[in-house]
Enzyme design. Sequence first.
Site, PDB file in Angstrom:
ATOM      1  CG  HIS A  60      -1.924   1.101   1.214  1.00  0.00           C
ATOM      2  ND1 HIS A  60      -2.774   1.326   0.155  1.00  0.00           N
ATOM      3  CD2 HIS A  60      -2.211   2.058   2.138  1.00  0.00           C
ATOM      4  CE1 HIS A  60      -3.543   2.354   0.410  1.00  0.00           C
ATOM      5  NE2 HIS A  60      -3.213   2.829   1.608  1.00  0.00           N
ATOM      6  CG  HIS A  72      -3.903   6.344   2.430  1.00  0.00           C
ATOM      7  ND1 HIS A  72      -4.244   5.078   2.863  1.00  0.00           N
ATOM      8  CD2 HIS A  72      -4.438   7.193   3.345  1.00  0.00           C
ATOM      9  CE1 HIS A  72      -4.938   5.158   3.978  1.00  0.00           C
ATOM     10  NE2 HIS A  72      -5.065   6.426   4.292  1.00  0.00           N
ATOM     11  CB  CYS A 161      -2.883   2.905  -3.205  1.00  0.00           C
ATOM     12  SG  CYS A 161      -2.046   1.294  -3.135  1.00  0.00           S
TER      13      CYS A 161
END
Length: 230
Positions: A60, A72, A161
């Site tokens: 991530h 994010h 992401c």
Amino acid sequence: MLQLLTFLVEKLSLLSKFKLFESGWSGYEDQDRERHAQRCPPPTLRRGDLLEVPRTIFTHYGIYLGEHKVAHLIPDILPALTSDKKLISSVITNKRLILGCMYKCATVRVDSLEDFAYGSKILVNRMDKKKQNHAFPNEDVAKRAENLIGAIPYSLLWNNCEHFVTFCRYGSAASRQTEKFCECLKLIIRDQRSAIAAALLGVIYIVCFGLAPSTTLPTILVPFALWMAG
């Protein structure tokens, strides 16, 4: 049959190289609480730094905004189920994340550095060494991230992401995780044993559910397409 089993083991091993099979559904919530309880000392960060942490079966990414805040892009099922802002702003568990991926519901949101890390070690600007494009000045990176805060179209492969942070930091959206998945998928399709495996599964499907257009056509067309593509 032995050759088919060998083929399946080879492909599962190939997929495991990029972490698609590292985690199972069992015990997710317990693992969530356990990992979030492990607090890692944050590294020295500058506004605009690109951060990455391991999360579920993927890596991530986020952009550091300063003052222990991170922007994010993250999937979350709760906005589709409730309008309670306090509940939505709580830490996104792995179950919420995975269900959000399936529902394609995501936002660019700002969380604390601690919530973003979720108990994992933070890596900083590691992508700078791998990208051909030079990174923008850190302040510009942070402002680009702040301008995108809010609901955003989401795709696990085409707008995730990693696409978000590479767009903010380098000016072009890209995802190495997507590229690795597509490379693996291409290898599986090009292996002609895939057609044999598909044909065998089709025969089993016909035996279980009977001979009908809904079972016969896929049994013929899928192996044929894989054979031609191989």
